[in-house]
Design an enzyme around this catalytic site. Sequence first.
Site, PDB file in Angstrom:
ATOM      1  N   LYS A 110     -15.451  10.399  -8.285  1.00 57.37           N
ATOM      2  CA  LYS A 110     -15.387  10.046  -6.876  1.00 57.37           C
ATOM      3  C   LYS A 110     -15.988  11.156  -6.002  1.00 57.37           C
ATOM      4  CE  LYS A 110     -12.902   6.222  -7.546  1.00 57.37           C
ATOM      5  NZ  LYS A 110     -12.577   6.195  -8.972  1.00 57.37           N
TER       6      LYS A 110
HETATM    7  C1  LIG Z   1     -12.381   5.103  -9.822  1.00 50.82           C
HETATM    8  C2  LIG Z   1     -12.511   5.384 -11.267  1.00 50.82           C
HETATM    9  C3  LIG Z   1     -13.049   4.431 -12.148  1.00 50.82           C
HETATM   10  C4  LIG Z   1     -13.454   3.052 -11.683  1.00 50.82           C
HETATM   11  O1  LIG Z   1     -14.570   3.091 -10.827  1.00 50.82           O
HETATM   12  P1  LIG Z   1     -14.909   1.828  -9.898  1.00 50.82           P
HETATM   13  O2  LIG Z   1     -16.040   2.283  -9.055  1.00 50.82           O
HETATM   14  O3  LIG Z   1     -13.667   1.567  -9.108  1.00 50.82           O
HETATM   15  O4  LIG Z   1     -15.241   0.710 -10.810  1.00 50.82           O
HETATM   16  C5  LIG Z   1     -13.216   4.790 -13.473  1.00 50.82           C
HETATM   17  N1  LIG Z   1     -12.838   6.001 -13.922  1.00 50.82           N
HETATM   18  C6  LIG Z   1     -12.307   6.939 -13.109  1.00 50.82           C
HETATM   19  C7  LIG Z   1     -11.899   8.239 -13.677  1.00 50.82           C
HETATM   20  C8  LIG Z   1     -12.138   6.664 -11.763  1.00 50.82           C
HETATM   21  O5  LIG Z   1     -11.609   7.596 -10.957  1.00 50.82           O
END
Ligand SMILES: *Cc1c(COP(=O)(O)O)cnc(C)c1O
Length: 492
Positions: A110
């Site tokens: 993120k």
């Molecule tokens: C948010 C997240 C995901 C999923 O990503 P999306 O964009 O919501 O599909 C997968 N792995 C981790 C570690 C995340 O923080």
Amino acid sequence: MKYISTRGSEIAKKSTEAIIQGIAEDSGLYVPEAIPKIPFSVTTALGEPYRYFAFEIIKSYFTDFTEDELEDCVLRAYDDKFERDEIAPVIKAGGVHFLELYHGPTAAFKDMALAIMPHLLVASMKKRNEDKRVCILTATSGDTGKAALEGFAGVPGTEIMVFYPKHGVSEIQERQMTTQEGDNTHVFAIEGNFDDAQAGVKSIFKSPAFAKELAGMGYRLSSANSINIGRLIPQVAYYVYGYAKLVHSGAVRIGEKINIVVPTGNFGNILAAYYAKEMGIPVNRLICASNKNNVLADFISTGKYDANRAFYLTNSPSMDILISSNLERLLFHLCGGDSAEINELMESLEKYKSYEVSAAIKEGLAAFYGGFADVNSTNETIGGLYKNTGYLMDTHTAVAYKVYADYRQKTKDESVTLVASTASPFKFAESVAASIGLKEGRDGFECIHYLSGFTGIEIPRAFDGLQQKQVRHKEILKAGGMPDAVKKTLAK
Ligand SMILES: *Cc1c(COP(=O)(O)O)cnc(C)c1O
């Protein structure tokens, strides 16, 4: 480049407007009118730094920023708050290439978008002479929350509010959020799951009365979730960068197709990969990996989306989601931008928690493969790869790797494969430690140190002193209490 709502009842917006607003007034999501082509030759950009890719890709979408403004955002975002100069290294192990997206300040992918999004938002506000303060509402399955808090802490003109499911995040994720410093940061635990938190945020956005009340207090709302186009577009850059790295290292010839595997929750990250493909990255299959909450895997193989099913808490909590918001954007693109069709599908989703897409959309879904992995096979996969290669994955990345292994066995597709590695193994230390055979019974913090001692892998800075930090945010809410909490917090 203008941005239109997937639901169709809004005039086209500039990127700065779409970023400030977050979600369209008709509750749709902003999408670019057309997906641009990669604005440079990948062959000549092979050795360029991450910043080059970020700048060029974002520039091709957010055309109302000046080059100076964008460059300033990019320089502020992708600096030494990332623990690797490459920002997103590509590591070969176990027959695939891992695109490590977790070397930022909160140790999950993120950060790749939330390191830049606050700067894009502030620049947008300045450009548009926005006179109100912006209140960012964020529902989180664990990782977005901390990355958004980190990105927005101390950013002038903003208040950041994060809502997380009380029993739906790891101990370490929770502590990362509840110890957040900064007067403009606010964190609430919700009695419910991620979908409840996300629905709560969406319903706040939907209420004109609430918006009016906040406007009276001098605020407008926006979102740091991947429903905000300001988060989605920066994510496209790392897939183009990853492809260039594969070419640069000789793993693929220029033009050779690759598979991209993405552990998926809200469908933001894999949608960014789809955009990269549409921009011109040669992709064979986009592989969408789910955990036991396997709505998407079923959807991709049948064209029927059905969220009427049990919700499971798993060891990959950031993917414990049944309603994947960004899917709406994909459907919009696949049906040729027919917003009447999208409205029908989304009404059905709201009423019946299910829908079935048209033949045209089903055809478009053939670019994807969907699969899922349960908790046991995820743990076995972490242990197996570590034992065979010494490479350590987190639980989310392991879901992706396992789904890919199944896919390869089933299809015999030997294309070079890029796996999005979305979190540091230390972020889910308890599960990861147990998976490689370390004794259970320790708490998450002990496991971090134990895991590092055992594997020799350095602990990310994100976890330095985390256990000793003061918990500053303790409030627990019912999902229905979210609007009141927002008002009370802003009135203080
Ligand atoms: C948010 C997240 C995901 C999923 O990503 P999306 O964009 O919501 O599909 C997968 N792995 C981790 C570690 C995340 O923080």
